[in-house]
Scaffold this active site. Structure first.
Site: not given
Ligand code: NAP
Ligand code: F7E
Length: 323
Positions: A8, A84, A86, A127, A129, A153, A182, A192, A194, A215, A284
């Site tokens: 990733g 992931a 994600s 995460s 989550e 997820y 997050n 996402f 933000t 949402g 949910a």
């Molecule tokens: P992201 O921007 O969605 O990046 C995910 C990466 O995984 C991308 O490089 C994507 O490639 C790659 N990928 C997806 N499916 C794959 C597969 N089947 N095989 C190989 N590569 C694959 O996510 P992020 O925000 O950087 O988050 C990084 C990790 O932390 C993820 O595992 C996420 O679930 C976890 N996480 C994120 C947060 C957060 O708030 N950001 C919080 C907790 C945990 P493509 O772009 O080419 O699809």
């Molecule tokens: O939503 C609400 C939505 O999609 C945050 C991922 O990185 O963090 C992330 O997951 C909140 C939720 O992030 C919209 O319902 C309202 O309550 O930015 P989000 P997430 O679902 O918290 C965790 C830690 C991860 O691990 C995940 O990979 O915002 N919300 N309106 C919305 N969300 C989205 N996406 N779009 C809307 O229009």
């Protein structure tokens, strides 16, 4: 020179982590999932592309043979498993792929390390989550809070989290879980909440749009900055022993507050532009997240460069210039 392999690498966190490790003189390698338009896929790592272009390999978490080939070739000291599907909302549309990429994908990686006898340390992107709607009586989630995932997820992440613990305990692998809350940045995927809100508000400010459809506005999240959090990923692999650690800011804000702050910073009132569209609601919802970092603060110095406000400012400035 230490070698790191990032799955990733072209994602939000992967790109910041690659920069961070290059600054620390690591030899940085990464896997890229095949895409029909490769140019878009490397947008986040374009600035470091000349340095790492020979260290990028096509592989997929669902394809164990591709992971085996990369791990054998690179022989990394450290593996950061960030790959992931994600997006939580999308995981309801693509539950099986989400489980495959995250759950089976992590198992594929662990099996590659175990079967090849590699000594690589492994960081797993777990995460907040995974907690679902469990909250301790003081309002926080911590390592001991029961995990009750409420999305495909989160279920997949919980499987991966447990596999990391299982392989650590069964085979003595150095495998650590960072339970990250997050974290955001201008490089955050634009679907996402933000970045969606910041981009929407900037477009309205510039007269490029009138309204923003969202949402659920009432959920709360503990939002930190991705740059601060990738440093923690590295620090967890420098500890003497692997473990599972929550990483968060300890402060939470609602989506509504995020709208209010962002629109206000741009001299606007969100109530005049934001409306709710059921398309963005989830089957949910995880209502509230706020993390306690007491365990993490016991093993590393926790200093974040960003606050909620400076993070939003950075994102607004980025999109004001870009759009
Ligand atoms: P992201 O921007 O969605 O990046 C995910 C990466 O995984 C991308 O490089 C994507 O490639 C790659 N990928 C997806 N499916 C794959 C597969 N089947 N095989 C190989 N590569 C694959 O996510 P992020 O925000 O950087 O988050 C990084 C990790 O932390 C993820 O595992 C996420 O679930 C976890 N996480 C994120 C947060 C957060 O708030 N950001 C919080 C907790 C945990 P493509 O772009 O080419 O699809
Ligand atoms: O939503 C609400 C939505 O999609 C945050 C991922 O990185 O963090 C992330 O997951 C909140 C939720 O992030 C919209 O319902 C309202 O309550 O930015 P989000 P997430 O679902 O918290 C965790 C830690 C991860 O691990 C995940 O990979 O915002 N919300 N309106 C919305 N969300 C989205 N996406 N779009 C809307 O229009």
């Amino acid at each position: 020179m230490k070698k790191a392999l990032i799955t990733g690498i072209n994602g939000q966190d992967g790109s910041y982590l690659a920069e961070f490790l290059l600054d620390k003189d690591y030899d940085v390698h990464g896997i890229i999932k095949r895409n029909s338009i490769p140019e878009n896929q490397t947008a986040r790592i374009q600035h470091i592309y000349p340095v790492i272009k020979n260290n990028l390999y096509h592989a997929d978490m669902c394809d164990m043979s591709s992971l085996l080939s990369v791990v054998q070739r690179v022989q990394p000291d450290e593996i950061y498993n960030l790959a992931a599907q994600s997006h939580v909302r999308v995981s309801f549309d693509q539950p099986i792929y989400t489980l495959d990429a995250i759950g089976r994908g992590t198992l594929n990686l662990l099996e590659v390390v175990r079967l090849t006898g590699a000594t690589s340390k492994i960081y797993q992107a777990s995460s907040s989550e995974m907690f679902g709607n469990s909250i301790d009586t003081d309002g926080f989630q911590r390592e001991t809070t029961p995990m009750n995932p409420v999305s495909p997820y989160a279920c997949a992440k919980l499987l991966a989290y447990n596999l990391i613990k299982c392989y650590r305990e069964s085979y003595g692998l150095f495998a650590a879980n960072g339970i990250l809350f997050n974290h955001e940045s201008p490089r955050r995927g634009t679907s996402f909440v933000t970045n969606k809100i910041v981009i929407g508000a900037v477009k309205i400010k510039k007269g490029l749009a009138r309204n923003l459809a969202l949402g659920n506005l009432d959920s709360t999240r503990d939002w930190g900055h991705a740059k601060d959090y990738v440093k923690i990923m590295w620090q967890l692999l420098q500890l003497d022993n692997p473990g599972d650690y929550v990483c968060a800011t300890g402060q939470s804000h609602s989506v509504r507050e995020l709208c209010d702050t962002t629109f206000r910073k741009l001299g606007m009132d969100y109530k005049e532009h934001v409306f709710q569209d059921p398309r963005f609601l989830r089957p949910a919802e995880l209502n509230d997240l706020k993390g306690c970092t007491k365990k993490l603060a016991g093993v590393i110095d926790l200093n974040f460069d960003y606050t909620f406000d400076t993070m939003i400012d950075e994102m607004i400035n980025y999109w004001m210039e870009k759009l």
